[in-house]
Design a protein around this motif. Sequence first.
Motif, PDB file in Angstrom:
ATOM      1  N   SER A   1      -9.100  31.125  -9.996  1.00 37.55           N
ATOM      2  CA  SER A   1     -10.132  30.209  -9.493  1.00 37.55           C
ATOM      3  C   SER A   1     -10.812  30.788  -8.258  1.00 37.55           C
TER       4      SER A   1
ATOM      5  N   GLU B   1      -7.427  16.057  -7.963  1.00 35.23           N
ATOM      6  CA  GLU B   1      -8.590  16.114  -8.863  1.00 35.23           C
ATOM      7  C   GLU B   1      -8.165  15.865 -10.316  1.00 35.23           C
TER       8      GLU B   1
ATOM      9  N   HIS C   1      -3.856  22.957 -13.956  1.00 40.99           N
ATOM     10  CA  HIS C   1      -3.717  23.188 -12.515  1.00 40.99           C
ATOM     11  C   HIS C   1      -4.099  24.632 -12.200  1.00 40.99           C
ATOM     12  N   HIS C   2      -4.533  24.858 -10.950  1.00 36.08           N
ATOM     13  CA  HIS C   2      -4.944  26.207 -10.516  1.00 36.08           C
ATOM     14  C   HIS C   2      -3.835  27.245 -10.668  1.00 36.08           C
TER      15      HIS C   2
ATOM     16  N   THR D   1      -4.684  23.326  -2.856  1.00 41.56           N
ATOM     17  CA  THR D   1      -5.195  24.494  -3.589  1.00 41.56           C
ATOM     18  C   THR D   1      -6.723  24.453  -3.697  1.00 41.56           C
ATOM     19  N   SER D   2      -7.273  23.299  -4.061  1.00 42.88           N
ATOM     20  CA  SER D   2      -8.747  23.236  -4.184  1.00 42.88           C
ATOM     21  C   SER D   2      -9.414  23.360  -2.823  1.00 42.88           C
TER      22      SER D   2
ATOM     23  N   GLY E   1      -8.044  22.103 -11.593  1.00 42.90           N
ATOM     24  CA  GLY E   1      -8.117  21.462 -10.283  1.00 42.90           C
ATOM     25  C   GLY E   1      -6.787  21.388  -9.583  1.00 42.90           C
ATOM     26  N   ASP E   2      -6.794  20.734  -8.419  1.00 42.45           N
ATOM     27  CA  ASP E   2      -5.534  20.469  -7.723  1.00 42.45           C
ATOM     28  C   ASP E   2      -4.974  19.138  -8.230  1.00 42.45           C
TER      29      ASP E   2
ATOM     30  N   ARG F   1      -3.937  17.117  -0.440  1.00 42.18           N
ATOM     31  CA  ARG F   1      -5.349  17.012  -0.061  1.00 42.18           C
ATOM     32  C   ARG F   1      -5.619  15.786   0.816  1.00 42.18           C
TER      33      ARG F   1
ATOM     34  N   ILE G   1      -9.650  26.974  -2.017  1.00 45.88           N
ATOM     35  CA  ILE G   1     -10.711  27.635  -2.795  1.00 45.88           C
ATOM     36  C   ILE G   1     -12.078  27.316  -2.183  1.00 45.88           C
ATOM     37  N   GLU G   2     -12.308  26.047  -1.878  1.00 45.29           N
ATOM     38  CA  GLU G   2     -13.602  25.659  -1.273  1.00 45.29           C
ATOM     39  C   GLU G   2     -13.799  26.382   0.059  1.00 45.29           C
TER      40      GLU G   2
END
Length: 309
Positions: free
Chosen positions: A243, A44, A25-26, A217-218, A40-41, A131, A221-222
Amino acid sequence: MLAAPTISEEILDLKRDRRAILLAHHYQEPEIQEIADVVGDSLELARKALKYEGDVIAFCGVWFMAETAKVLNPTRIVVAPDQDAGCSLVDSCKADDVREYRRRNPDHVIVSYINTSVEVKAESDILCTSRNAVKIVNSIPREKTVLFLPDRNLGAWVQRETGRENMKIWQGSCIVHNTFPSRRLLDAKVRFPEAEVVAHPECPEAVLRHADFVGSTSAIIEHCAGSASREFIVMTESGVNYSLERAAPGKRFHYVANENCNCSECPFMRLNTLEKLRDALMNLTPRVELSPELMRRALVPLERMLAVG
Ligand code: 13P
Ligand code: SF4
């Protein structure tokens, strides 16, 4: 004389010998993320676990994530560095209480955040992560009453995003995100006036109302990688910094300390170390062991979630 292998090298050798994949995990320490096959989150990582065809899944995150991997891919051995890596959200919601709620409200649809025990998952109609929570709740017919559990902040955010009135919300919270004080965020905004505020939806509304972007979290980041901004105040666990710096080199990230530890670290996530990971791969323990019946029941709401997206 040959130098002794580092712990990271030992892990990489064990990973090959065991035909293992390392999912992280991140929020894990940089030295764990560096050697992971996938970072990943929670959504993912669950998808990666489902697809893995080797023998062992080594999961560096918290225990409910390792349990989820086992339910999704039950013929693999799933190990994690520390079985005590729990989660305050998991602790806030007991399966007996969910069963009692179901008995009293048989027509309600129970939407559970993935941050729950496998026993609670087994009592749920459908699962979600941060997400896809909005998408999952929107997939439920409008006339049905929803019970969203266990995170009250994520639940309230989903309710605001979906505009759904017939939604009951459990009153659990994350000890990290729920204790970010909005006054410290406001101070940070004064110090870094150019910075965009990005926040995880487990933060309270008093924090989210100041956020320019809210997401997993992902997704954070994106967003930071794609944004024109060069500076961000990041309202989530600070392990994500590794990340973020990889995905958005040269940009600046600031963190706000919470009331609990005067830091922004999850104490459960930080229980994992390289030494414990090496030992887990060597001894294949701590290992997730669940009854086939429990896994069969927990798989149903997990598969429903993955089908929605
Ligand atoms: P993500 O779904 O964003 O990975 O979040 C999991 C979590 O535990 C956040 O505190
Ligand atoms: Fe649980 Fe909060 Fe830690 Fe995430 S950060 S694992 S929700 S205690």
